[in-house]
Scaffold this motif. Structure first.
Motif, PDB file in Angstrom:
ATOM      1  N   THR A  57      61.899  56.765  66.892  1.00  0.00           N
ATOM      2  CA  THR A  57      62.547  55.473  67.136  1.00  0.00           C
ATOM      3  C   THR A  57      62.316  54.999  68.566  1.00  0.00           C
ATOM      4  O   THR A  57      61.928  53.853  68.794  1.00  0.00           O
ATOM      5  N   ILE A 124      69.525  45.189  66.520  1.00  0.00           N
ATOM      6  CA  ILE A 124      68.837  45.974  65.488  1.00  0.00           C
ATOM      7  C   ILE A 124      69.524  47.325  65.333  1.00  0.00           C
ATOM      8  O   ILE A 124      69.769  48.017  66.321  1.00  0.00           O
ATOM      9  N   CYS A 134      65.546  50.468  59.556  1.00  0.00           N
ATOM     10  CA  CYS A 134      64.197  50.376  60.124  1.00  0.00           C
ATOM     11  C   CYS A 134      63.266  51.409  59.499  1.00  0.00           C
ATOM     12  O   CYS A 134      62.069  51.151  59.309  1.00  0.00           O
ATOM     13  N   ARG A 288      56.365  53.014  61.623  1.00  0.00           N
ATOM     14  CA  ARG A 288      57.557  52.561  62.324  1.00  0.00           C
ATOM     15  C   ARG A 288      57.187  51.526  63.387  1.00  0.00           C
ATOM     16  O   ARG A 288      57.885  50.522  63.573  1.00  0.00           O
ATOM     17  N   GLN A 292      58.476  47.609  62.886  1.00  0.00           N
ATOM     18  CA  GLN A 292      59.437  47.145  63.878  1.00  0.00           C
ATOM     19  C   GLN A 292      58.887  46.003  64.716  1.00  0.00           C
ATOM     20  O   GLN A 292      59.639  45.141  65.173  1.00  0.00           O
TER      21      GLN A 292
END
Length: 306
Positions: A57, A124, A134, A288, A292
């Motif tokens: 992340t 988010i 996500c 990811r 994103q």
């Protein structure tokens, strides 16, 4: 125009989510050819608030803002006033005066909602105890890249009815596929989230039955962050729920395996499963970044045509 937030998959319409997936694929393909030349957000700043640890992340959001010409700030309770008791709403109002968008990884989903309600810039959800939307953008993107439209397909979740499971339930609703959840008794997902999905989602107890004829199989660790003290209890409860190559053999011949990572080899998956060609977890993890990017673009600019 009201500020758009992304706290769950239900904060966007099915059409918007479908467009996000396609936009993410476009962004990814362009990056491969042209490099990070698309920079729509010069001098824009994202505040990244982390109350839980992270690898994928943090790296994906920070890289996304760098590629977009902007900047990301890493904030933790240890070095901000949040850790000293500043009210969530006060922090939200202050950061709204200084940054363009906020990403939060935290424990309490209610706390995230309280932050978003006080924020005048997009917020988010980068993971709470209840949802991880996500990750689902990256998961559906990967599935779509490799197998086309997921509409009408069958996915199987094996394991705890946790935040990932909740987001898979929401994904089944929003992307219109069927979801089988296979978990031990006492580890079901939240009833209200399950009920909202209607007959699109079913609960099963036998992994072999659950994966039979499935198009996709996915799982997660048995003890999530904050549940480490339950490890031994959970290992006993989930005995028999390990995903193995032999279990995948019961699914469709072209079935895929996903895992949000980090994985505990020898626990929720066999020692060698991630080496199986049906396991596409590295592509999933890489996506990811691209999913994103599409989300950031959507929240700051609105829908962008491919």
């Amino acid at each position: 125009m009201a500020t758009r937030h992304f706290l769950t998959l239900m904060d966007a319409s099915p059409e918007e989510l479908s467009n996000l997936i396609q936009r993410a694929i476009t962004i990814k393909n362009a990056l491969k050819v042209e490099g990070p030349t698309y920079t729509p957000f010069p001098n824009h700043t994202m505040a990244m608030i982390f109350e839980k640890s992270s690898t994928r992340t943090r790296v994906s959001f920070e890289t996304a803002m760098a590629h977009f010409g902007g900047h990301a700030l890493f904030l933790s309770p240890r070095d901000t006033q949040l850790g000293r008791g500043e009210p969530i709403g006060d922090t939200a109002r202050v950061l709204s005066e200084m940054v363009d968008i906020v990403m939060i990884r935290t424990f309490s989903h209610a706390g995230l909602e309280a932050y978003a309600s006080a924020s005048s810039v997009p917020v988010i959800n980068a993971l709470t105890d209840d949802y991880h939307p996500c990750q689902l953008l990256a998961d559906v993107m990967t599935w779509t890249e490799l197998r086309g439209s997921v509409r009408g397909k069958t996915a199987v979740w094996i394991g705890d009815g946790n935040n990932m499971c909740h987001s898979w339930i929401n994904a089944a609703r929003q992307f219109d596929f069927r979801l089988r959840i296979c978990c031990p008794e006492g580890y079901e997902p939240r009833q209200d989230i399950l009920a909202a999905a209607g007959d699109r989602v079913t609960i099963l107890r036998d992994p072999a039955e659950a994966v039979s004829g499935a198009d996709l199989v996915t799982t997660d660790v048995w003890a999530s962050m904050g549940q480490e003290e339950e490890q031994a209890k959970r290992e006993a409860a989930f005995a028999g729920f390990q995903v193995t190559e032999a279990l995948l053999d019961r699914a469709q011949d072209d079935a895929l395996f996903l895992h949000c990572l980090p994985a505990h080899r020898g626990e929720e998956i066999s020692e060698t499963l991630l080496d199986d060609p049906r396991a596409v977890v590295w592509q999933e993890a890489g996506n990811r970044l691209h999913a994103q990017k599409a989300l950031i673009e959507f929240l700051l600019l609105g829908q962008v045509d491919d």
